[in-house]
Design an enzyme around this catalytic site. Structure first.
Site, PDB file in Angstrom:
ATOM      1  N   ASP A 304       1.220  -1.262   0.011  1.00 50.83           N
ATOM      2  CA  ASP A 304      -0.238  -0.165   0.362  1.00 50.83           C
ATOM      3  C   ASP A 304       1.141   1.065   0.681  1.00 50.83           C
ATOM      4  O   ASP A 304       0.518   2.175  -0.513  1.00 50.83           O
ATOM      5  CB  ASP A 304      -1.206   0.294   1.656  1.00 50.83           C
ATOM      6  CG  ASP A 304      -0.045  -0.280   2.781  1.00 50.83           C
ATOM      7  OD1 ASP A 304       0.566  -0.634   2.408  1.00 50.83           O
ATOM      8  OD2 ASP A 304      -1.077  -0.153   3.938  1.00 50.83           O
ATOM      9  N   GLU A 387      10.646  -2.753  12.467  1.00 47.33           N
ATOM     10  CA  GLU A 387      11.915  -2.814  11.748  1.00 47.33           C
ATOM     11  C   GLU A 387      12.899  -2.570  12.690  1.00 47.33           C
ATOM     12  O   GLU A 387      13.772  -3.494  12.544  1.00 47.33           O
ATOM     13  CB  GLU A 387      11.198  -0.863  11.028  1.00 47.33           C
ATOM     14  CG  GLU A 387      10.544  -1.265  10.472  1.00 47.33           C
ATOM     15  CD  GLU A 387       8.591  -0.603  10.909  1.00 47.33           C
ATOM     16  OE1 GLU A 387       8.979  -0.940  12.218  1.00 47.33           O
ATOM     17  OE2 GLU A 387       8.168  -0.782  10.446  1.00 47.33           O
TER      18      GLU A 387
HETATM   19  N1  UDP Z   1      -0.163  -7.281   6.290  1.00 43.10           N
HETATM   20  C1  UDP Z   1      -0.499  -8.717   5.935  1.00 43.10           C
HETATM   21  N2  UDP Z   1      -1.659  -9.212   6.815  1.00 43.10           N
HETATM   22  C2  UDP Z   1      -2.077  -8.666   7.439  1.00 43.10           C
HETATM   23  C3  UDP Z   1      -2.643  -7.347   7.496  1.00 43.10           C
HETATM   24  C4  UDP Z   1      -0.984  -6.362   6.636  1.00 43.10           C
HETATM   25  O1  UDP Z   1       0.081  -9.195   5.623  1.00 43.10           O
HETATM   26  O2  UDP Z   1      -3.369  -9.190   8.445  1.00 43.10           O
HETATM   27  C5  UDP Z   1       0.505  -6.805   5.171  1.00 43.10           C
HETATM   28  C6  UDP Z   1      -0.232  -5.278   4.191  1.00 43.10           C
HETATM   29  O3  UDP Z   1      -0.299  -6.108   2.809  1.00 43.10           O
HETATM   30  C7  UDP Z   1       0.890  -4.529   3.860  1.00 43.10           C
HETATM   31  C8  UDP Z   1       1.929  -5.005   5.405  1.00 43.10           C
HETATM   32  O4  UDP Z   1       1.355  -6.188   6.146  1.00 43.10           O
HETATM   33  O5  UDP Z   1       1.959  -4.849   2.842  1.00 43.10           O
HETATM   34  C9  UDP Z   1       1.326  -3.476   6.673  1.00 43.10           C
HETATM   35  O6  UDP Z   1       0.171  -4.497   6.480  1.00 43.10           O
HETATM   36  P1  UDP Z   1      -0.287  -2.325   7.180  1.00 43.10           P
HETATM   37  O7  UDP Z   1      -0.400  -1.771   5.520  1.00 43.10           O
HETATM   38  O8  UDP Z   1      -1.794  -2.762   7.414  1.00 43.10           O
HETATM   39  O9  UDP Z   1      -0.135  -1.552   7.848  1.00 43.10           O
HETATM   40  P2  UDP Z   1       0.246  -0.254   8.178  1.00 43.10           P
HETATM   41  O10 UDP Z   1       1.305   0.200   7.185  1.00 43.10           O
HETATM   42  O11 UDP Z   1      -0.907   0.586   8.449  1.00 43.10           O
HETATM   43  O12 UDP Z   1       1.454   0.128   9.462  1.00 43.10           O
HETATM   44 MN    MN Z   2       0.858   0.534   4.872  1.00 40.39          MN
END
Ligand code: UDP
Ligand code: MN
Length: 448
Positions: A304, A387
């Site tokens: 995203d 991270e």
């Molecule tokens: N993701 C995943 N399983 C989940 C939620 C998220 O594999 O249950 C993946 C999502 O596609 C993204 C990454 O983990 O590539 C980070 O998730 P998200 O974008 O929801 O987190 P944020 O960026 O909001 O911290």
């Molecule tokens: Mn994200």
């Protein structure tokens, strides 16, 4: 007998007739020449407007795709896709737990495996050292995918692309659709393209999961990655089995990829607290690299986020770890290393939380060689500390070994963006739309 006067007038008449004839011949000739000239000019103009034939374009794919201003280069860049990288990514490997489901590399050496519908394209581009597109016939994939997921996937690389006619919703989809089921793989070369031998490969690890926005996110990211040479996209889904719709999307984009699965452990799925999102996916990616890659650079690119392609060329030469700023769409504005007098002097982030490395997932890259030197490095299932935990697990790592990219962290080339969450689409009314195109579209929507 004519009188001399009459004779004279007759001669005059003859003379004027001849002159009139001469005049009209002259006129006709002038018209003819003028028309020919106009035709020639129009023909020249028409020819100059004609788009180049596809095989003319792909003879110089790099040259034409680098100049993005002309219309022919637009077509050329459409036909172009990055060449395959120099790793053994195509060796299929089921020893690593979650099975590899589909390998897709553009430089297929076995063009006979490509069906008639795509062979023309593959011939022309393989001659130029570029790539071809293979398309997946979705209906067949849909039916065979569940099979493929239930069975353990074959450990041999087979080239079994077939040509089929498939009927869905009472309509013939295509008589010459190239079909690659999830258990079938295109035979690909393990040799790098000659032109990019000196370029270290990039491994982009992208966690993804099932939701209505999934295919849109992957499409956007995929077409960003399509601008990058010598890259393997590791798309790893938080799921127990692969989704043919995702495979179909990845096939269509045409970036070399591997599509794997790595479900989040049950204990984290059930928790009411923050979940370690994408952690099992990223660790799966690290396992893959330990088993299949020897050199190059890895980068965690969430599906995203937003990426300027310049960052990929900069991270490609990372020796150990490189870092750079990440734009945030929050009040903090950015998450970045702080550089004082040319040296790394801490981090700027909206939340520090006792982290040694308060950085964003989109803000660092790691060399594959360095990863091999740290066999225990992995990402912890600790929300907020993913991270930090991973970078700490790369110890020992000195601050002066961290390379500062994006003009010594004075530029923003990556953004942590978020897509609004959406409810699932409702099913279409079958009575009203059952025999329309919407019957096809229905099968393309990802519903949770
Ligand atoms: N993701 C995943 N399983 C989940 C939620 C998220 O594999 O249950 C993946 C999502 O596609 C993204 C990454 O983990 O590539 C980070 O998730 P998200 O974008 O929801 O987190 P944020 O960026 O909001 O911290
Ligand atoms: Mn994200």
């Amino acid at each position: 007998m004519l009188l001399p006067q009459a004779k004279e007038s007759k001669v005059n008449e003859n003379l004027s007739n001849k002159m009139a004839l001469g005049k009209s011949i002259k006129m006709y000739l002038t018209i003819f020449i003028a028309t020919t000239c106009i035709y020639m000019v129009l023909y020249q103009y028409h020819m100059s407007r004609q788009p180049l034939a596809a095989n003319e374009l792909v003879k110089h794919p790099e040259k034409s795709s680098s100049s993005s201003s002309s219309s022919s280069s637009y077509i050329a860049s459409y036909l172009w896709a990055p060449p395959m990288l120099n790793n053994s990514s195509n060796s299929i490997n089921t020893t690593m737990g979650q099975g590899l489901v589909q390998v897709h590399g553009p430089n297929a050496t076995d063009t006979s495996s490509v069906s008639s519908s795509s062979s023309a394209a593959s011939n022309s581009v393989s001659a130029s050292g570029s790539s071809f597109y293979s398309t997946v016939s979705l209906p067949l994939t849909l039916s065979s995918a569940s099979d493929a997921n239930n069975k353990s996937i074959s450990t041999t690389t087979t080239s079994t692309t077939t040509t089929t006619t498939t009927t869905v919703a009472n309509a013939v989809v295509s008589a010459t659709t190239t079909t690659t089921t999830t258990a079938q793989k295109l035979k690909t070369t393990t040799q790098p393209s000659h032109a990019h031998k000196s370029m270290p490969p990039l491994y982009i690890i992208t966690p993804t999961y099932r939701r209505p926005e999934q295919l849109a996110e992957l499409t956007r990211l995929g077409y960003t990655l399509k601008h990058v040479l010598n890259l393997l996209w590791l798309v790893i889904e938080d799921a127990n089995k692969t989704n043919p719709l995702v495979a179909h999307t990845l096939d269509r984009i045409g970036v070399p990829y591997e599509y794997l699965v790595a479900p989040m452990p049950e204990q984290y799925k059930l928790t009411k607290r923050a979940k370690p999102r994408g952690v099992s996916n990223r660790n799966r990616g690290l396992d893959y690299l330990r088993a299949n890659a020897t050199e190059g650079v890895l980068y965690f690119a969430d599906d995203d986020n937003t990426y300027d392609v310049n960052i990929f060329e900069q991270m490609r030469y990372t020796k150990k770890v490189s870092m750079w700023p990440v734009g945030l769409v929050t009040k903090t504005g950015v998450s970045s290393p702080i550089i004082r007098e040319g040296k790394l002097d801490g981090y700027y982030d909206g939340w520090i939380g006792g982290r040694k490395y308060p950085v964003d997932m989109a803000g660092f890259a790691v060399s594959v060689k360095f990863l091999h030197e740290r066999p225990h490095a992995k990402m912890p299932f600790k929300p907020g500390y993913e991270e930090d935990g991973f970078l700490r697990s790369l110890a020992p790592l000195q601050n002066n070994e961290i390379e500062l990219l994006a003009d010594e962290c004075r530029e923003i080339l990556t953004w942590h963006t978020q897509t609004k969450k959406n409810p699932a689409a409702l099913p279409f009314n079958q009575t009203r739309y059952g025999n329309t195109n919407l019957a096809f579209i229905e099968k393309l929507l990802v519903r949770p």
